[in-house]
Motif scaffolding. Sequence first.
Motif, PDB file in Angstrom:
ATOM      1  N   LEU A  49       0.803  -1.219   0.000  1.00 59.55           N
ATOM      2  CA  LEU A  49       0.000   0.000   0.000  1.00 59.55           C
ATOM      3  C   LEU A  49       0.837   1.271   0.000  1.00 59.55           C
ATOM      4  CD1 LEU A  49      -2.801  -0.988   2.550  1.00 59.55           C
ATOM      5  CD2 LEU A  49      -2.780  -1.261   0.069  1.00 59.55           C
ATOM      6  N   GLY A  50       2.140   1.137   0.176  1.00 59.24           N
ATOM      7  CA  GLY A  50       2.996   2.314   0.193  1.00 59.24           C
ATOM      8  C   GLY A  50       2.827   3.167   1.429  1.00 59.24           C
ATOM      9  N   VAL A  51       2.484   2.528   2.565  1.00 58.61           N
ATOM     10  CA  VAL A  51       2.363   3.252   3.829  1.00 58.61           C
ATOM     11  C   VAL A  51       3.531   2.879   4.730  1.00 58.61           C
ATOM     12  CG1 VAL A  51      -0.139   3.362   3.657  1.00 58.61           C
ATOM     13  CG2 VAL A  51       0.906   1.453   4.877  1.00 58.61           C
ATOM     14  N   ASP A  52       3.714   3.645   5.800  1.00 61.00           N
ATOM     15  CA  ASP A  52       4.842   3.403   6.689  1.00 61.00           C
ATOM     16  C   ASP A  52       4.499   2.503   7.867  1.00 61.00           C
ATOM     17  OD1 ASP A  52       7.135   5.228   5.687  1.00 61.00           O
ATOM     18  OD2 ASP A  52       5.378   6.513   5.622  1.00 61.00           O
ATOM     19  N   VAL A  53       3.242   2.470   8.247  1.00 61.01           N
ATOM     20  CA  VAL A  53       2.855   1.649   9.392  1.00 61.01           C
ATOM     21  C   VAL A  53       1.383   1.281   9.282  1.00 61.01           C
ATOM     22  CG1 VAL A  53       2.376   3.710  10.776  1.00 61.01           C
ATOM     23  CG2 VAL A  53       2.755   1.536  11.920  1.00 61.01           C
ATOM     24  N   CYS A  54       1.060   0.072   9.725  1.00 61.97           N
ATOM     25  CA  CYS A  54      -0.321  -0.393   9.786  1.00 61.97           C
ATOM     26  C   CYS A  54      -0.529  -1.059  11.140  1.00 61.97           C
ATOM     27  CB  CYS A  54      -0.630  -1.369   8.654  1.00 61.97           C
ATOM     28  SG  CYS A  54      -2.307  -2.051   8.744  1.00 61.97           S
ATOM     29  N   ARG A  55      -1.589  -0.665  11.821  1.00 64.05           N
ATOM     30  CA  ARG A  55      -1.888  -1.243  13.124  1.00 64.05           C
ATOM     31  C   ARG A  55      -3.338  -1.709  13.163  1.00 64.05           C
ATOM     32  NH1 ARG A  55       1.918   0.550  17.083  1.00 64.05           N
ATOM     33  NH2 ARG A  55       3.912  -0.063  16.172  1.00 64.05           N
ATOM     34  N   VAL A  56      -3.538  -2.870  13.796  1.00 65.06           N
ATOM     35  CA  VAL A  56      -4.875  -3.378  14.085  1.00 65.06           C
ATOM     36  C   VAL A  56      -4.986  -3.453  15.599  1.00 65.06           C
ATOM     37  CG1 VAL A  56      -6.478  -5.309  13.853  1.00 65.06           C
ATOM     38  CG2 VAL A  56      -4.988  -4.696  11.930  1.00 65.06           C
ATOM     39  N   LEU A  57      -5.871  -2.661  16.180  1.00 63.65           N
ATOM     40  CA  LEU A  57      -6.004  -2.587  17.629  1.00 63.65           C
ATOM     41  C   LEU A  57      -7.340  -3.163  18.074  1.00 63.65           C
ATOM     42  CD1 LEU A  57      -4.556   0.982  18.316  1.00 63.65           C
ATOM     43  CD2 LEU A  57      -3.358  -1.202  18.225  1.00 63.65           C
ATOM     44  N   ILE A  58      -7.302  -3.944  19.148  1.00 63.63           N
ATOM     45  CA  ILE A  58      -8.498  -4.606  19.679  1.00 63.63           C
ATOM     46  C   ILE A  58      -8.677  -4.180  21.127  1.00 63.63           C
ATOM     47  CG2 ILE A  58      -9.668  -6.809  20.012  1.00 63.63           C
ATOM     48  CD1 ILE A  58      -7.619  -8.028  18.042  1.00 63.63           C
ATOM     49  N   GLU A  59      -9.802  -3.584  21.433  1.00 66.37           N
ATOM     50  CA  GLU A  59     -10.037  -3.119  22.801  1.00 66.37           C
ATOM     51  C   GLU A  59     -10.143  -4.289  23.784  1.00 66.37           C
ATOM     52  OE1 GLU A  59     -13.319  -0.556  23.405  1.00 66.37           O
ATOM     53  OE2 GLU A  59     -12.506   1.093  22.206  1.00 66.37           O
ATOM     54  N   GLY A  60      -9.429  -4.189  24.896  1.00 65.37           N
ATOM     55  CA  GLY A  60      -9.538  -5.158  25.977  1.00 65.37           C
ATOM     56  C   GLY A  60      -9.024  -6.539  25.653  1.00 65.37           C
ATOM     57  N   HIS A  61      -8.272  -6.678  24.569  1.00 65.40           N
ATOM     58  CA  HIS A  61      -7.813  -8.018  24.201  1.00 65.40           C
ATOM     59  C   HIS A  61      -6.513  -7.909  23.411  1.00 65.40           C
ATOM     60  CE1 HIS A  61      -8.007 -12.237  23.606  1.00 65.40           C
ATOM     61  NE2 HIS A  61      -8.366 -12.206  22.335  1.00 65.40           N
ATOM     62  N   ALA A  62      -5.440  -8.489  23.932  1.00 68.01           N
ATOM     63  CA  ALA A  62      -4.160  -8.551  23.222  1.00 68.01           C
ATOM     64  C   ALA A  62      -3.908 -10.015  22.884  1.00 68.01           C
ATOM     65  CB  ALA A  62      -3.042  -7.986  24.076  1.00 68.01           C
ATOM     66  N   PRO A  63      -4.272 -10.455  21.698  1.00 65.79           N
ATOM     67  CA  PRO A  63      -4.233 -11.882  21.364  1.00 65.79           C
ATOM     68  C   PRO A  63      -2.838 -12.480  21.224  1.00 65.79           C
ATOM     69  CG  PRO A  63      -4.815 -10.595  19.439  1.00 65.79           C
ATOM     70  CD  PRO A  63      -4.795  -9.649  20.592  1.00 65.79           C
ATOM     71  N   LEU A  64      -1.815 -11.651  21.034  1.00 67.16           N
ATOM     72  CA  LEU A  64      -0.459 -12.153  20.853  1.00 67.16           C
ATOM     73  C   LEU A  64       0.466 -11.597  21.936  1.00 67.16           C
ATOM     74  CD1 LEU A  64      -0.172 -11.679  16.972  1.00 67.16           C
ATOM     75  CD2 LEU A  64      -0.462 -13.854  18.184  1.00 67.16           C
ATOM     76  N   GLN A  65       1.332 -12.459  22.466  1.00 71.04           N
ATOM     77  CA  GLN A  65       2.290 -11.994  23.471  1.00 71.04           C
ATOM     78  C   GLN A  65       3.327 -11.069  22.851  1.00 71.04           C
ATOM     79  OE1 GLN A  65       3.980 -15.427  25.396  1.00 71.04           O
ATOM     80  NE2 GLN A  65       2.148 -15.834  26.617  1.00 71.04           N
ATOM     81  N   THR A  66       3.742 -11.409  21.645  1.00 68.36           N
ATOM     82  CA  THR A  66       4.694 -10.567  20.917  1.00 68.36           C
ATOM     83  C   THR A  66       4.101 -10.259  19.553  1.00 68.36           C
ATOM     84  OG1 THR A  66       6.552 -11.644  22.028  1.00 68.36           O
ATOM     85  CG2 THR A  66       7.036 -10.385  20.035  1.00 68.36           C
TER      86      THR A  66
END
Length: 223
Positions: free
Chosen positions: A110-127
């Motif tokens: 996509l030619g972007v510098d950063v992409c984030r997917v944020l989930i409220e109240g839930h961090a599904p991955l430790q890293t």
Amino acid sequence: MSDNADSPDTDMIREFLTGNPDFVREDAELFSIIVETDRKDGAIDLGTAARDKLRNEIRQLKSLNASIVETARANLATQSQIHMAVLALLEAESLSGLDKKISNRLTGALGVDVCRVLIEGHAPLQTAESILGAAEGFVGDVLGDHVELLGPVDAANAHALYGQQGARVSSQAIVRLDFNGHDGLMALAARDAHLFQSGQGTELLNFLARAVERMVVQWLHQS
């Protein structure tokens, strides 16, 4: 034939135009130039004025048509980028694999510098690099009542959204997501201040967001 090989043969031109009268009639700009007269008696030639107006309108239409064609080409290129990006994400075999593809393949495509997917109240991955947890209410703080938001990066939320990259990016596109009852968002950001602007079409952006949403949901219950 004329003695001068570089000069037009008037007889041939006349013969061609006589046999093809629509050649001139269908080219409004050429027709207006041919029939134009230069009045020297001070009278107002309404015919000439009308032809001048028509000629200007033709030029404007040609310019508009060129702009539409260029926009259509850009849209097709963007559509192809989005489709290829989604196909690349579909190759992921785990949530961790999807996280890496979002950080690398998706941002590159996509030619972007950063992409984030944020989930409220839930961090599904430790890293994780891209699929991260967020505090309850964060999505509402960022988007308010909006489904998507495009434009300049808000410095107040830049670090929470993009981490250290938040100080470097200038424009962003954010879309609200729903992860089986957990509010979330997908945020794309770029250093190019003009890449994302208010008023841009969001159909392809929403298609990408919905695809990412479904891919994340299928692994949430396993984490």
